[in-house]
Scaffold this motif. Sequence first.
Motif, PDB file in Angstrom:
ATOM      1  N   HIS A   1      61.547  33.536  29.040  1.00 29.99           N
ATOM      2  CA  HIS A   1      61.677  34.009  27.660  1.00 29.99           C
ATOM      3  C   HIS A   1      61.607  32.858  26.663  1.00 29.99           C
ATOM      4  O   HIS A   1      60.989  32.980  25.605  1.00 29.99           O
TER       5      HIS A   1
ATOM      6  N   GLN B   1      58.117  31.473  26.184  1.00 30.48           N
ATOM      7  CA  GLN B   1      57.373  32.396  25.328  1.00 30.48           C
ATOM      8  C   GLN B   1      57.723  32.171  23.862  1.00 30.48           C
ATOM      9  O   GLN B   1      56.851  32.188  22.990  1.00 30.48           O
ATOM     10  N   ARG B   2      58.994  31.916  23.569  1.00 34.05           N
ATOM     11  CA  ARG B   2      59.419  31.638  22.185  1.00 34.05           C
ATOM     12  C   ARG B   2      58.781  30.362  21.651  1.00 34.05           C
ATOM     13  O   ARG B   2      58.550  30.225  20.446  1.00 34.05           O
TER      14      ARG B   2
ATOM     15  N   HIS C   1      54.111  29.712  24.331  1.00 35.29           N
ATOM     16  CA  HIS C   1      53.303  29.737  25.551  1.00 35.29           C
ATOM     17  C   HIS C   1      53.050  31.173  26.005  1.00 35.29           C
ATOM     18  O   HIS C   1      53.831  32.081  25.725  1.00 35.29           O
ATOM     19  N   ARG C   2      51.940  31.337  26.705  1.00 29.15           N
ATOM     20  CA  ARG C   2      51.645  32.599  27.373  1.00 29.15           C
ATOM     21  C   ARG C   2      52.135  32.453  28.813  1.00 29.15           C
ATOM     22  O   ARG C   2      51.618  31.617  29.565  1.00 29.15           O
ATOM     23  N   VAL C   3      53.144  33.245  29.165  1.00 30.11           N
ATOM     24  CA  VAL C   3      53.910  33.006  30.384  1.00 30.11           C
ATOM     25  C   VAL C   3      53.744  34.163  31.361  1.00 30.11           C
ATOM     26  O   VAL C   3      53.865  35.340  30.998  1.00 30.11           O
TER      27      VAL C   3
ATOM     28  N   ASN D   1      53.033  38.011  25.033  1.00 27.88           N
ATOM     29  CA  ASN D   1      52.832  36.723  25.703  1.00 27.88           C
ATOM     30  C   ASN D   1      53.779  36.444  26.870  1.00 27.88           C
ATOM     31  O   ASN D   1      53.970  35.290  27.257  1.00 27.88           O
ATOM     32  N   LEU D   2      54.356  37.495  27.431  1.00 27.98           N
ATOM     33  CA  LEU D   2      55.203  37.342  28.613  1.00 27.98           C
ATOM     34  C   LEU D   2      54.931  38.512  29.562  1.00 27.98           C
ATOM     35  O   LEU D   2      55.090  39.675  29.181  1.00 27.98           O
TER      36      LEU D   2
ATOM     37  N   ALA E   1      47.438  33.454  30.863  1.00 28.71           N
ATOM     38  CA  ALA E   1      48.681  32.687  30.775  1.00 28.71           C
ATOM     39  C   ALA E   1      48.392  31.208  30.999  1.00 28.71           C
ATOM     40  O   ALA E   1      47.547  30.848  31.821  1.00 28.71           O
TER      41      ALA E   1
END
Length: 343
Positions: free
Chosen positions: A24, A27-28, A31-33, A112-113, A164
Amino acid sequence: MTSIALFNNKGGVGKTTLAYHLAHMFQRLGHRVLAVDLDPQANLTAQFLSEDDLAVLWHEPQSPAWQEPSAKSPQLFSRVSANTGTMASAVAPIREGLGDIEVPDPVEITDNLWLLAGDLELSAFEDKLSAAWPAGFTGSDPAAHRTTTAFHRTIEQARRAVEANLVLIDVGPNLGAINRAALLSADTVLTPLAADLFSLRGLHNLGPTLREWRRIWQDVVLKVIPSDISAPAGTMTPLGYVVMQPIMRLDRPVKAYRRWLERIPQVYASAVIDQQIPGSPYEVATLKNYQSLMPLAHDARKPMFDLRSADGALGSTQTYVQQCYQDFQALARKVLTRLDEVQ
């Protein structure tokens, strides 16, 4: 793309909680995780998804009421469908001798997660992986190579599907065949630790085993894998360790905790890095114990650092939530710095 496996062959050190919150937080940070659950206990999947979601994901029969989303989290229920797969279903064709991997669609958790979900049935793949390991030492058994690279190829294709740039892999606490294949799929390894005798004993086993797996993979297996089978590099570069502070008990005073804490740098350097390094250059962070926030976070289906008054985080607890956010943000940034240093 960079992948990080969170691994310690000693259980109960907060590994899955760390993976969940780092996913999490990355992602904040933009990044695309892709989070990947390769622990057959599937605890990471259970943190991300509601029980109703899990019942659908694992094809468990439900009463007619299951079709109604709960009042607390109606938005969570639509994350999976009857067609959503898991890491166990991805490798099921190989395990059953019916074909190659069937890559499931990652579950979108938020923007993005994504999650490649786990399943208790993944444990049935252990015997197949155990047999494929020695069979893959020569170039005469492509089926063995497809088996040992199954996790890597599933993660690779899923990562490409969601574009990702960061993959987090949650791995169970043992040194078996599933974990060997999972760790070989990882570029780097981050180790959560408790400051106790059992974590130190775990490090003594972990380091030599990772080095032996890396040696066999890179010196033997990679040289004979056919070019049409995508294989991981098997680097498993150690990123360092994160100390997870325990709840202090009356029978475990601070002095005992500090005694083990002071030994971690030396043991990690000698066992995992295979060097004698002064100081503790591989300590990434020491995280406070946020045990009082965990029940609230579990009920709210969100990270501890996202808890609000409506979730029961009232009064001084909000200060604790803010500190938790700052701690995980600092940790995530340190991990990203370590990644830049080893690439």
